[in-house]
Design a protein around this motif. Sequence first.
Motif, PDB file in Angstrom:
ATOM      1  N   PRO A 181      -6.093   2.311  -0.507  1.00 24.51           N
ATOM      2  CA  PRO A 181      -5.554   1.487  -1.593  1.00 24.51           C
ATOM      3  C   PRO A 181      -4.119   1.876  -1.939  1.00 24.51           C
ATOM      4  O   PRO A 181      -3.705   2.985  -1.660  1.00 24.51           O
ATOM      5  N   ASN A 204       0.819  -1.211   0.000  1.00 29.01           N
ATOM      6  CA  ASN A 204       0.000   0.000   0.000  1.00 29.01           C
ATOM      7  C   ASN A 204       0.851   1.258   0.000  1.00 29.01           C
ATOM      8  O   ASN A 204       0.483   2.263  -0.601  1.00 29.01           O
ATOM      9  N   ARG A 233      -9.219  -4.020  -5.273  1.00 32.51           N
ATOM     10  CA  ARG A 233     -10.329  -4.195  -4.331  1.00 32.51           C
ATOM     11  C   ARG A 233     -10.989  -5.551  -4.496  1.00 32.51           C
ATOM     12  O   ARG A 233     -11.374  -6.195  -3.521  1.00 32.51           O
TER      13      ARG A 233
END
Lengths: 184, 246, 208
Positions: free
Chosen positions: C199, B123, C136
């Motif tokens: 994200p 991330n 996702r």
Amino acid sequence: MTTRDLGYVALFAALIVALGIVPAIPLAGGVPITLQSLGVMLAGLILGPKRGALAAIVVIALVGLGLPVLAGGRGGLGVYAGPTAGFLFGWAPAAFVTGFLAMRLDRAETAAAARFAGLFGAGVAGSIALLYVCGIAWLAFVTKLGLSKAFFVSLPFVPGDLVKAAVAALVTIKVRDAFALDRK
Amino acid sequence: MFDEKTETRDEGGADATARPCQTIVFDGVGVERDGRRALDGVSLTLSERRIGVVGLNGSGKSTLLKAIVGLAPVSVGSLTVDGRDVAREARAVRAATGLLFQNPDDQIVFPIVADDLAFGLKNHGWSRAETGERVAAALARLGVEALARRRIHELSGGEKQLVALAGLLAIEPKTLLFDEPTSQLDLRNRNRFARLLHALPEQAIVVAHDLDLLVDFERVIVLEAGRVAFDGAAAAAIAFHRERSA
Amino acid sequence: MIEGLGGEGQSWFHRLPAGVKLIGLAALATALFLVEHRGALAGAAGLALAALVSTGLGFERIRRALTGPLFVIAAVGAVDWIFLDGRTAATVALRLSALAFLAQAVVATTTTEALSEVFERALGPFDRLGLIDAARASLALTLALRFVPLIVEEATAIREAQAARGLSNHPIAVIVPLVVRTLVRAERIADAIDARGFPPQKNSNSSR
């Protein structure tokens, strides 16, 4: 889609899988009924159309990845190619329509009986009528039975599913009293 | 940065191996949660290495930690970490500030230990090669490198907490936020955690009901109903909180 | 966590790339529905069974994997025989058997990791068009698998707690707390995912 939405979708998919693993609770005169399809109804009724359908799609995808996530440890591409595949793929539109109707028929301020009727109706229309249309259409095609005979063969499962729709409606009312969540 | 970290491992005493602290500034902060004021007019400047936060259930302790990493939206006032606004620059704040949740099961995302540690690194934009090294180093720092390929579901509560903490350490934060870190541990694991906390070179803000954990802290804040009721040395703050809770 | 049905092995079927096996399975499945000749379908079923056996899985594993599907196929065949005629029943049962053997050969010789990679690659074009967020989507699948055992544990604990009140088989008393806890858990894990920087930054260079 927010991260919260992602969390609801993923955890509800996990709940649907888990409901296929926990020992069945005897419903309707002691006959044990698998709770997995109850989980799909609840996904639509509680999360709403989009997130409910996505939760169902996550489970369908896990089946395709070869994981034994369906009741009885079933899974894998064989399910996609089997005669009952329509009842699996139908979960996505079923949860969507169930959630869509729940959004319109369930108003928090109305009486409990009216809420129950609305939620039960949403479950029956989306997760029974529409799901059976998907399931029966594929079954009729694969078995060459024709729609009316395939429908006749599927009838014995309807009473159990009606009981589940009633349970799902009651659960939804109680859950929404305890946990405020907008359907979307 | 990586080498500096490995050098400091296992050395006791926070001061000897100090790493730079961040300055966290609450300026008249109000936070709404579930329709009530969870934090109400909180003004604090936090730059000490060890800061404790105590208070009764519902006093706003957990909300205070969540607000620092931008998880509890500030409705009034401003909140900055090293000059960065937590709402507008959440990503940068989160890269330098790790929050350890009360229950590690709420924090661990992946089914396998090493995969979960890699999640945070990915991330924050680390490359694959760097990720492998950092995962190994973070687990080694806590002495749990043997857990790398284990399934989260098979770990004990204490092991899960170490894995969750390793997931934070892997991104090399300057500040660690702990939400009641000993509430789910048995006595042996609690004592082990207390020693670990003492030796961590990072800045730490610790919310705790376990007051013994905070006795050697530089500063302890007492929250009551979302407001700062006491702010000062550990002994005085703990005495104040004990008296008010009697 | 849940174990995938597929495993590692040394047969030629194991070594085929997962993408090839999936495309092959889809193509053969479609072809099977275009064939009506019973002799050809019987040949296909025989070849598919031979392919399944050639994976070296062993009789016991094949038997366990096929018991359920073959039971369904037998039921379908019986229904067809009763409502239609024996020839149709044979056609349908042979076709479904061929499908089941082929699908099982793919499932048993392809690991979930390999299938996941194909899945992510297949999502790639949709991701670039902005239709699906592949990061996702794969996170949702992972999260679901991570939390199944915890939810099963929670369901068991709730049933035990309700048993003390004589309600262990009361569906509402068990399912309502289970759903509420699942929703609360969903919010907490979503917070954790945010706090851990999700994200991933798409335009970042390799080392931040």
